[in-house]
Design a protein around this motif. Structure first.
Motif, mmCIF file in Angstrom:
data_model
loop_
_atom_site.group_PDB
_atom_site.id
_atom_site.type_symbol
_atom_site.label_atom_id
_atom_site.label_comp_id
_atom_site.label_asym_id
_atom_site.label_seq_id
_atom_site.Cartn_x
_atom_site.Cartn_y
_atom_site.Cartn_z
ATOM 1 N N PHE A 3 -22.538 -16.689 20.474
ATOM 2 C CA PHE A 3 -21.805 -16.690 21.738
ATOM 3 C C PHE A 3 -20.719 -15.639 21.702
ATOM 4 N N ILE A 4 -20.367 -15.196 22.890
ATOM 5 C CA ILE A 4 -19.224 -14.309 23.088
ATOM 6 C C ILE A 4 -18.359 -14.967 24.142
ATOM 7 N N ALA A 5 -17.105 -15.193 23.788
ATOM 8 C CA ALA A 5 -16.150 -15.805 24.709
ATOM 9 C C ALA A 5 -15.029 -14.811 24.985
ATOM 10 N N LYS A 6 -14.831 -14.497 26.249
ATOM 11 C CA LYS A 6 -13.712 -13.652 26.649
ATOM 12 C C LYS A 6 -12.610 -14.569 27.161
ATOM 13 N N VAL A 51 -11.465 -11.703 22.553
ATOM 14 C CA VAL A 51 -12.868 -12.083 22.472
ATOM 15 C C VAL A 51 -13.067 -12.854 21.174
ATOM 16 N N VAL A 52 -13.846 -13.914 21.270
ATOM 17 C CA VAL A 52 -14.350 -14.607 20.088
ATOM 18 C C VAL A 52 -15.849 -14.372 20.077
ATOM 19 N N TYR A 53 -16.317 -13.809 18.954
ATOM 20 C CA TYR A 53 -17.752 -13.613 18.749
ATOM 21 C C TYR A 53 -18.167 -14.500 17.583
ATOM 22 N N SER A 54 -19.162 -15.335 17.820
ATOM 23 C CA SER A 54 -19.614 -16.228 16.767
ATOM 24 C C SER A 54 -21.128 -16.243 16.720
ATOM 25 N N PHE A 90 -23.921 -17.148 26.043
ATOM 26 C CA PHE A 90 -24.745 -17.441 24.869
ATOM 27 C C PHE A 90 -25.867 -16.426 24.743
ATOM 28 N N TYR A 91 -26.202 -16.114 23.492
ATOM 29 C CA TYR A 91 -27.211 -15.101 23.193
ATOM 30 C C TYR A 91 -28.139 -15.607 22.093
ATOM 31 N N ASP A 92 -29.355 -15.056 22.087
ATOM 32 C CA ASP A 92 -30.297 -15.287 21.000
ATOM 33 C C ASP A 92 -30.456 -13.985 20.228
ATOM 34 N N LEU A 93 -30.599 -14.109 18.906
ATOM 35 C CA LEU A 93 -30.826 -12.930 18.072
ATOM 36 C C LEU A 93 -32.234 -12.422 18.308
ATOM 37 N N VAL A 94 -32.384 -11.134 18.216
ATOM 38 C CA VAL A 94 -33.692 -10.504 18.436
ATOM 39 C C VAL A 94 -34.208 -9.970 17.112
#
Length: 94
Positions: A3-6, A51-54, A90-94
């Motif tokens: 996830f990336i939260a701004k 930004v929080v990137y996790s 939210f994101y999925d890894l590719v």
């Protein structure tokens, strides 16, 4: 998954927000082995913008993060410091 939260913070809440978010970052890194990345960064040009990137091993690791006592204890203070609603994607890894 990731996830990336701004987060845009009220100017008067910056110090408190940074301290609490840093604490959550440290706890997540130190106690959640399946949290692969947990970065807390500040925008260089946009005042009070972070930004929080996790990234997590899997959905179960994300759920473990969300269910942790530290998350429940610290996130309300983080949310109260925001000047606008958090942009959470939210994101999925590719």
């Amino acid at each position: 998954m990731a996830f990336i939260a701004k987060l845009v913070v009220k100017p008067e809440k910056v110090a408190e927000f940074e301290a609490v978010q840093k604490k959550l970052t440290d706890i997540s890194r130190d106690t959640e082995p399946d949290t692969l990345v947990y970065d807390f960064i500040k925008h260089r040009e946009q005042a009070n913008t972070y930004v929080v990137y996790s990234r997590f091993k899997d959905e179960a690791a994300f759920q473990t993060h969300m269910d942790s006592p530290s998350h429940d204890d610290l996130v309300p203070t983080i949310l109260e410091a925001l000047a606008e609603e958090m942009d959470l994607q939210f994101y999925d890894l590719v």
